[in-house]
Write an enzyme that holds these catalytic residues in place. Structure first.
Site, PDB file in Angstrom:
ATOM      1  N   GLY A   1     -10.751   3.312   6.442  1.00  0.00           N
ATOM      2  CA  GLY A   1     -11.154   4.710   6.626  1.00  0.00           C
ATOM      3  C   GLY A   1     -12.158   5.090   5.570  1.00  0.00           C
ATOM      4  O   GLY A   1     -12.449   4.300   4.678  1.00  0.00           O
TER       5      GLY A   1
ATOM      6  N   ASP B   1      -0.741  17.935   0.074  1.00  0.00           N
ATOM      7  CA  ASP B   1      -0.795  17.011  -1.068  1.00  0.00           C
ATOM      8  C   ASP B   1      -1.026  15.559  -0.652  1.00  0.00           C
ATOM      9  O   ASP B   1      -0.674  14.641  -1.371  1.00  0.00           O
ATOM     10  CB  ASP B   1       0.515  17.099  -1.842  1.00  0.00           C
ATOM     11  CG  ASP B   1       1.699  16.699  -0.945  1.00  0.00           C
ATOM     12  OD1 ASP B   1       1.494  16.495   0.275  1.00  0.00           O
ATOM     13  OD2 ASP B   1       2.826  16.599  -1.466  1.00  0.00           O
TER      14      ASP B   1
ATOM     15  N   GLU C   1     -11.605  -8.744   2.361  1.00  0.00           N
ATOM     16  CA  GLU C   1     -10.476  -7.853   2.094  1.00  0.00           C
ATOM     17  C   GLU C   1      -9.773  -7.373   3.359  1.00  0.00           C
ATOM     18  O   GLU C   1      -8.966  -6.466   3.300  1.00  0.00           O
ATOM     19  CB  GLU C   1     -10.947  -6.642   1.278  1.00  0.00           C
ATOM     20  CG  GLU C   1     -11.541  -7.004  -0.065  1.00  0.00           C
ATOM     21  CD  GLU C   1     -13.031  -6.745  -0.097  1.00  0.00           C
ATOM     22  OE1 GLU C   1     -13.623  -6.583   0.989  1.00  0.00           O
ATOM     23  OE2 GLU C   1     -13.597  -6.701  -1.196  1.00  0.00           O
TER      24      GLU C   1
END
Lengths: 235, 235
Positions: free
Chosen positions: B52, B90, B121
């Site tokens: 993302g 949060d 990765e």
DNA sequence: GCAAAAGTGTTAGTCATACACCCATGT
DNA sequence: ACATGGGTGTATGACTAACACTTTTGC
């Protein structure tokens, strides 16, 4: 790949805002309606638009949608579901604002259009008589319509639009409006009653110039039990 | 109601950011997999996470999701759909960031894990062998799983996960994995072939120590024609 | 010739559809 | 007594589900 540091991220990215918009469905006069408000503030002052608001930085997204709906209707615990997020770059004139759209289902009998902060500026519109709308609100409404239709076919959420007690004819007309499809009365009644979550409350309508209809209610406990046993609603 | 002016709105609200996250599904070894990347930057450096990125202020939301996917896989024109937007206050340590989640379906045969910016990765994980994940990524994956399952049942998107040519057994195993349900081979074949959008390409598999299977392909034109005539896929 | 997966039909039961008339009330 | 919508049953065809053996290849 370049690894940006935190400070650069803060400067480059943290200048957006986001809003919530609600498509509020009601069922009245045999027809699906949605609730629009008359905008009293810029931008697009003076147009009919979806009820929505910017989300505060310390406010949960879903709670913001509930806040908007409660301010508008005075009602709590309303059925509500996220639809889609709209993120065109130029969709808001003040800057970069993406909006998260929700739809909600309310019983029009419970909705006192005056008990709300936005009182006089709210009005029901039929889906085929919508006024010109600001932003991408028309697109949002179309998304909501599709999503609601799909969901209503496989979960009994339609009952959220009906009064507590209702007749079988009302249910049929409701589903005909939602699904844009006609049903045969005998088959429809057999089908919906055989599902086993409607309870005959042993009362009848009164004051109609024809045979009074039996009243039913939706029993959520029975529905949950059926679900657990593998039943799934499907119209 | 108080009508705030534009300046106040800009100061109060325009300090958020938003991101996109992709749940990339693949099908390999008879099993559904998702693609995770090893985070090389803060926050949560060193954890496996959904691919993302933050969305630039001048970047369209959907295009941002496509950009992330293309950087990751080197592939264009991938099936992709928005799932849901996650907006807990949060959820990101840098500030207020809501994330718009997407899922994507890729043919693992086309995906060269080295042709990408994020090369070494990236790694496939089985859904029941997921590592610990940062943010609300586990919740996002669960949402994606549900949404994909529902969609795959009523639209033939599952074929996006298969190679161009495939055997009927492969399709069956694919749908058994997606829908978490076993099918009777004879009934399944009748059903899927009778739908009329699969074409026998008159070739067979080779090199297997058993009777070679006939190869088929999905014909999108036939599917569209069927759709127009009122057919709807349903498994 | 054996192991391994591919391929193939029939039957019984269930479910969906089509369809027309009588009933209870208000005026 | 008439107008209005409420309420009911059956027969036919379509679809779904259950089930076991033969075929083709590689080794």
């Amino acid at each position: 790949m370049v690894i940006p540091d935190k400070q650069k991220i803060l400067t480059d990215f943290f200048h957006a805002a986001f809003s919530v918009d609600n498509v509020v469905f009601g069922f009245d006069e045999g027809d699906l309606k949605i609730l629009l408000i008359y905008r009293g503030a810029e931008p697009y002052i003076g147009m009919w638009a979806l009820p929505g608001d910017l989300v505060r930085l310390d406010e949960d997204l879903n709670l913001a949608a509930e806040r908007v709906l409660e301010d508008l209707t005075g009602l709590k615990n309303i059925f509500m579901e996220q639809i889609h997020t709209f993120g065109r770059v130029d969709r808001h004139p003040f800057g970069r604002v993406i909006t998260v759209a929700y739809y909600a289902l309310i019983k029009t009998e419970n909705y006192d259009i005056n008990a709300a902060s936005w009182a006089e500026e709210a009005k029901w519109f039929s889906l085929n008589e919508l006024p010109e709308l600001p932003f991408d609100h028309l697109e949002i409404i179309n998304f909501a319509r599709t999503k609601f239709k799909e969901k209503a076919r496989k979960q009994p959420i339609g009952f959220e639009l009906l009064p507590k007690y209702f007749t079988l004819t009302q249910i049929q007309h409701l589903f005909e409006a939602i699904l844009e499809e006609k049903f045969d009365t005998r088959n429809f009644r057999k089908r919906i009653l055989s599902m086993g979550f409607l309870v005959d409350v042993k009362k009848t309508e009164k004051g109609k110039a024809h045979r009074p209809a039996a009243l039913f209610k939706f029993d959520p406990k029975k529905y949950q039990k059926l679900q657990k046993d593998g039943f799934s609603f499907d119209l």
